[in-house]
Write an enzyme that holds these catalytic residues in place. Structure first.
Site, short mmCIF file in Angstrom:
data_model
loop_
_atom_site.label_atom_id
_atom_site.label_comp_id
_atom_site.label_asym_id
_atom_site.label_seq_id
_atom_site.Cartn_x
_atom_site.Cartn_y
_atom_site.Cartn_z
N GLY A 1 49.99 -10.63 37.72
CA GLY A 1 49.17 -10.36 36.54
C GLY A 1 47.70 -10.40 36.87
O GLY A 1 47.32 -10.42 38.04
N ASN A 2 46.88 -10.40 35.85
CA ASN A 2 45.43 -10.51 36.08
C ASN A 2 44.81 -11.29 34.93
O ASN A 2 45.48 -11.68 33.98
CB ASN A 2 44.80 -9.12 36.23
CG ASN A 2 45.00 -8.26 35.01
OD1 ASN A 2 44.47 -8.57 33.95
ND2 ASN A 2 45.79 -7.21 35.15
N ARG A 3 43.49 -11.50 35.00
CA ARG A 3 42.84 -12.43 34.08
C ARG A 3 42.42 -11.81 32.75
O ARG A 3 41.81 -12.46 31.92
CB ARG A 3 41.61 -13.04 34.77
CG ARG A 3 42.01 -14.01 35.87
CD ARG A 3 40.80 -14.51 36.62
NE ARG A 3 39.79 -15.02 35.72
CZ ARG A 3 38.47 -15.00 35.96
NH1 ARG A 3 38.03 -14.48 37.07
NH2 ARG A 3 37.64 -15.49 35.08
N SER A 4 42.76 -10.56 32.52
CA SER A 4 42.33 -9.94 31.26
C SER A 4 42.97 -10.65 30.05
O SER A 4 44.18 -10.90 30.03
CB SER A 4 42.75 -8.47 31.25
OG SER A 4 42.58 -7.94 29.96
N ALA B 1 43.67 -3.92 31.33
CA ALA B 1 43.60 -4.07 32.78
C ALA B 1 45.02 -3.83 33.30
O ALA B 1 45.85 -4.74 33.29
CB ALA B 1 43.10 -5.46 33.14
#
Ligand code: C5P
Length: 410
Positions: A214-217, A280
């Site tokens: 995943g990512n931090r969005s 994102a």
């Protein structure tokens, strides 16, 4: 702020002026008078306790119809729905900590709070209270909730408070409240009749049933765009991985992966006028998803990645009339990389932000950005709330759709 020609955007508009029980309630008399002078049709609604500070007769004498307090007076069975449905704007000045809390919680136990639930009109609140109350986390959290739902806040000022105290929490000067109301009404519903698809949040690509890439969005920027577009009259579909609540009237499609997001966007693309890809989207996903949890004792797994579909590039290839808005989250060479992406993906407006800046980008409620337009314009915004940046982005969309001079409500 008057429009060219000197006609106030308040002229001819229906405004519910809510007055709650603060010492500053007497200033609402001046606000009421100025609104009426500007040509607005003003319906004053006072809370029961506000009557301890100001008289309903004063408002009735100045306003366009008698001041009201109760759901059960004047022989009208459902006054809140009439007031709420017909209003072009609801202004609450002063707004006490109590009314903000009720509004945030959706409590409807008197005429003013019931009217707030029975409206789709924009709402402007002008809080006024003692500094300790203003700074209390519960008040600030309620305000954050209201802002997220698209409520406009005219921040209080610092100065003399009730009982001779000094500090922040004094009702904004009536001229600021009038200017804020004019600003909201002049922006109006300039996006009405448009279908806008907004994506938000970071996608999650499964490794096994419990783990993902995943990512931090957080989804805050995309949700702000959806909220503002809806307030400005667009029919909005929000395709999101985030559970941040949004106002009624927005169609929310919950997705998890890039592929699910692609399917949801593609399905709606031909009917859309605008697509804002604020999500994102993961660029890579595991080629094989393990069907059972990968066990630690089996040793560190080797995960082979494959590219995900580039949703925005696909839309750029297919677009006919749609305006495409993309985001470029970069940590270096911001403008250069963003411009290259705008061209490669055939995007009309690119919002570039430096995600290494702790006040901009992921998770935080603020952002600053460079807006690039394929027609050549270039705007650098100062640090602002994500709601305000959403307004700036949609202003540019309105320019591209030839609606920039159409900001008076239709
Ligand atoms: O190339 P990059 O990922 O930086 O591009 C960012 C823009 O492209 C964003 O608007 C994002 O929503 C979109 N994007 C996409 N599909 C992907 C990756 C990014 O639509 N697989």
């Amino acid at each position: 702020m008057l429009e060219a020609g000197g006609i106030s955007p308040l002229a001819g508009r229906r405004i519910v002026l809510g007055v709650s029980a603060g010492i500053a309630a007497y200033k609402a008399v001046e606000i009421c008078r100025r609104m009426v002078d500007a040509g607005a049709f003003v319906s004053p609604v006072l809370t029961e306790d506000a009557l301890r500070f100001v008289g309903a007769v004063t408002f009735s004498a100045l306003a366009s119809e008698p001041a009201r307090t109760s759901l059960h007076e004047g022989g009208e069975t459902i006054p809140h729905t009439r007031l709420g449905q017909r209003a072009d704007l609801i202004v609450i000045a002063p707004a006490t900590a109590n009314i903000l809390a009720k509004q945030a919680a959706g409590i409807a136990d008197d005429l003013l709070t019931a009217t707030l639930l029975a409206t789709r009109a924009p709402v402007l609140v002008a809080p006024a209270m003692h500094t300790e109350m203003w700074e209390h986390p519960s008040v600030q959290e309620n305000l954050a909730t209201l802002r997220r739902r698209g409520v406009f806040v005219c921040e209080p000022e610092s100065g003399r408070l009730a009982g001779g105290d000094e500090g922040e929490g004094r009702l904004a000067d009536p001229s600021r409240i009038i200017a804020a109301a004019e600003e909201i009404l002049s922006r109006g519903r300039d996006l009405s009749g448009l279908r806008i698809v907004v994506t938000a949040g970071g996608t999650r690509e499964a490794i096994d049933p419990v783990r993902f890439i995943g990512n931090r969005s957080s989804g805050k920027m995309g949700h702000a765009i959806a909220q503002v577009a809806s307030t400005r009259g667009a029919a909005v579909t929000l395709i999101t991985t985030s559970s941040i609540p949004v106002g009624a009237g927005i169609e929310v499609v919950s997705v998890t992966t890039a592929e699910e997001m692609r399917l949801a966007v593609d399905e709606r693309f031909s009917d859309a006028s605008v697509v804002v890809m604020a999500a994102a989207v993961a660029d890579f996903r595991p080629k094989v998803v393990a069907s059972e949890k990968i066990k630690k004792h089996s040793g560190a797994p080797e995960i082979i990645l494959e590219p995900t579909p580039d949703i925005l590039s696909g839309l750029g290839q297919r677009k006919t009339h749609q305006i495409l808005v993309g985001f470029a989250a970069e940590t270096e060479n911001l403008e250069e990389y963003a411009r290259a992406k705008m061209e490669a993906k055939r995007v009309d407006i690119m919002v570039a932000n430096d995600v290494s800046d702790p006040e901009a980008g992921f998770e935080v409620p603020t952002n600053r950005a460079i807006l690039l337009d394929s027609m050549g314009s270039h705007t650098r915004t100062p640090l602002m709330s994500k709601m305000s940046l959403a307004e700036v982005i949609l202003d540019r969309v309105a320019v591209r759709l030839g609606r920039a001079n159409n900001r008076e409500s239709q």
